[in-house]
Write a protein that holds these residues in place. Sequence first.
Motif, PDB file in Angstrom:
ATOM      1  N   LYS A 194       0.838  -1.203   0.000  1.00 47.85           N
ATOM      2  CA  LYS A 194       0.000   0.000   0.000  1.00 47.85           C
ATOM      3  C   LYS A 194       0.873   1.254   0.000  1.00 47.85           C
ATOM      4  O   LYS A 194       0.629   2.188  -0.758  1.00 47.85           O
ATOM      5  CB  LYS A 194      -0.917  -0.008   1.218  1.00 47.85           C
ATOM      6  N   TYR A 195       1.907   1.281   0.820  1.00 50.04           N
ATOM      7  CA  TYR A 195       2.797   2.446   0.882  1.00 50.04           C
ATOM      8  C   TYR A 195       3.607   2.617  -0.393  1.00 50.04           C
ATOM      9  O   TYR A 195       3.835   3.742  -0.837  1.00 50.04           O
ATOM     10  CB  TYR A 195       3.726   2.344   2.103  1.00 50.04           C
ATOM     11  N   ILE A 196       4.001   1.514  -0.977  1.00 45.81           N
ATOM     12  CA  ILE A 196       4.742   1.573  -2.246  1.00 45.81           C
ATOM     13  C   ILE A 196       3.852   2.149  -3.347  1.00 45.81           C
ATOM     14  O   ILE A 196       4.273   3.022  -4.110  1.00 45.81           O
ATOM     15  CB  ILE A 196       5.294   0.180  -2.631  1.00 45.81           C
ATOM     16  N   ILE A 197       2.614   1.699  -3.401  1.00 40.96           N
ATOM     17  CA  ILE A 197       1.672   2.206  -4.405  1.00 40.96           C
ATOM     18  C   ILE A 197       1.401   3.691  -4.175  1.00 40.96           C
ATOM     19  O   ILE A 197       1.396   4.485  -5.122  1.00 40.96           O
ATOM     20  CB  ILE A 197       0.356   1.389  -4.387  1.00 40.96           C
ATOM     21  N   GLU A 198       1.205   4.092  -2.916  1.00 39.06           N
ATOM     22  CA  GLU A 198       0.992   5.513  -2.605  1.00 39.06           C
ATOM     23  C   GLU A 198       2.190   6.350  -2.998  1.00 39.06           C
ATOM     24  O   GLU A 198       2.044   7.451  -3.539  1.00 39.06           O
ATOM     25  CB  GLU A 198       0.694   5.686  -1.119  1.00 39.06           C
ATOM     26  N   LEU A 199       3.390   5.836  -2.743  1.00 36.53           N
ATOM     27  CA  LEU A 199       4.614   6.542  -3.107  1.00 36.53           C
ATOM     28  C   LEU A 199       4.720   6.709  -4.622  1.00 36.53           C
ATOM     29  O   LEU A 199       5.029   7.792  -5.128  1.00 36.53           O
ATOM     30  CB  LEU A 199       5.847   5.808  -2.564  1.00 36.53           C
ATOM     31  N   ILE A 200       4.412   5.655  -5.356  1.00 38.70           N
ATOM     32  CA  ILE A 200       4.472   5.705  -6.824  1.00 38.70           C
ATOM     33  C   ILE A 200       3.464   6.706  -7.359  1.00 38.70           C
ATOM     34  O   ILE A 200       3.788   7.539  -8.206  1.00 38.70           O
ATOM     35  CB  ILE A 200       4.252   4.302  -7.430  1.00 38.70           C
ATOM     36  N   ILE A 201       2.238   6.650  -6.850  1.00 34.98           N
ATOM     37  CA  ILE A 201       1.189   7.569  -7.321  1.00 34.98           C
ATOM     38  C   ILE A 201       1.539   9.011  -7.003  1.00 34.98           C
ATOM     39  O   ILE A 201       1.405   9.896  -7.860  1.00 34.98           O
ATOM     40  CB  ILE A 201      -0.185   7.175  -6.724  1.00 34.98           C
ATOM     41  N   SER A 202       2.013   9.272  -5.800  1.00 39.95           N
ATOM     42  CA  SER A 202       2.350  10.663  -5.447  1.00 39.95           C
ATOM     43  C   SER A 202       3.553  11.154  -6.241  1.00 39.95           C
ATOM     44  O   SER A 202       3.601  12.313  -6.644  1.00 39.95           O
ATOM     45  CB  SER A 202       2.589  10.798  -3.944  1.00 39.95           C
ATOM     46  N   THR A 203       4.516  10.282  -6.503  1.00 40.99           N
ATOM     47  CA  THR A 203       5.679  10.658  -7.318  1.00 40.99           C
ATOM     48  C   THR A 203       5.247  10.972  -8.746  1.00 40.99           C
ATOM     49  O   THR A 203       5.666  11.986  -9.318  1.00 40.99           O
ATOM     50  CB  THR A 203       6.733   9.533  -7.316  1.00 40.99           C
ATOM     51  N   LEU A 204       4.415  10.116  -9.311  1.00 40.56           N
ATOM     52  CA  LEU A 204       3.924  10.359 -10.676  1.00 40.56           C
ATOM     53  C   LEU A 204       3.099  11.641 -10.735  1.00 40.56           C
ATOM     54  O   LEU A 204       3.203  12.408 -11.690  1.00 40.56           O
ATOM     55  CB  LEU A 204       3.112   9.162 -11.177  1.00 40.56           C
ATOM     56  N   GLY A 205       2.279  11.881  -9.727  1.00 43.25           N
ATOM     57  CA  GLY A 205       1.476  13.103  -9.679  1.00 43.25           C
ATOM     58  C   GLY A 205       2.340  14.344  -9.631  1.00 43.25           C
ATOM     59  O   GLY A 205       2.088  15.327 -10.346  1.00 43.25           O
ATOM     60  N   THR A 206       3.372  14.297  -8.809  1.00 41.65           N
ATOM     61  CA  THR A 206       4.300  15.433  -8.712  1.00 41.65           C
ATOM     62  C   THR A 206       5.016  15.666 -10.032  1.00 41.65           C
ATOM     63  O   THR A 206       5.153  16.802 -10.489  1.00 41.65           O
ATOM     64  CB  THR A 206       5.329  15.184  -7.582  1.00 41.65           C
ATOM     65  N   MET A 207       5.475  14.572 -10.646  1.00 45.19           N
ATOM     66  CA  MET A 207       6.156  14.694 -11.950  1.00 45.19           C
ATOM     67  C   MET A 207       5.213  15.285 -12.996  1.00 45.19           C
ATOM     68  O   MET A 207       5.606  16.152 -13.772  1.00 45.19           O
ATOM     69  CB  MET A 207       6.670  13.324 -12.410  1.00 45.19           C
ATOM     70  N   LEU A 208       3.966  14.821 -12.998  1.00 46.38           N
ATOM     71  CA  LEU A 208       2.988  15.314 -13.969  1.00 46.38           C
ATOM     72  C   LEU A 208       2.738  16.804 -13.784  1.00 46.38           C
ATOM     73  O   LEU A 208       2.705  17.566 -14.762  1.00 46.38           O
ATOM     74  CB  LEU A 208       1.681  14.532 -13.849  1.00 46.38           C
ATOM     75  N   ILE A 209       2.594  17.247 -12.547  1.00 41.01           N
ATOM     76  CA  ILE A 209       2.375  18.671 -12.281  1.00 41.01           C
ATOM     77  C   ILE A 209       3.582  19.495 -12.724  1.00 41.01           C
ATOM     78  O   ILE A 209       3.442  20.584 -13.279  1.00 41.01           O
ATOM     79  CB  ILE A 209       2.024  18.909 -10.800  1.00 41.01           C
TER      80      ILE A 209
END
Length: 146
Positions: A4-19
């Motif tokens: 769960k934490y790995i998935i959250e980390l990946i999603i937040s990293t991708l979101g930051t990169m996208l922004i």
Amino acid sequence: MKLKYIIELIISTLGTMLINIIGKPTDELMILLMLMIIDLITGTLVSAVWHKSSKTKSGKLSSRVMFKGIVKKILTLVIVVIAYQLDILLGINVIRYIVIITLIIEEILSIIETITLTGLKVPAIITKALDVLERSVKDEFSDSSK
């Protein structure tokens, strides 16, 4: 639990990169994305139900044409990325806005064109609103070039 934490980390990293690549998700950007989806859906429906696609000789649904449409939408977003990066380079906040509004107008016109293939008429207020929007973009562009 770790997954769960790995998935959250990946999603937040991708979101930051996208922004960082395309900019903050403004109302204009969200409208553009929504209209792009509506354009794909209306094009698919008109091709599948009415067989009146302007993209194929038969007017029928074509997976190749649909794939090309999706690729064009992705490339459209690349244009928004370029506009945002230019804003950053120039230290301004106007290029992305003007590009997004211009693309919104194009998407609306595409949707209207597709809808009229079904025989439906578009209310005049919509075309008038598009004219106002287009003029405001031109005014914004001329103001920003001074």
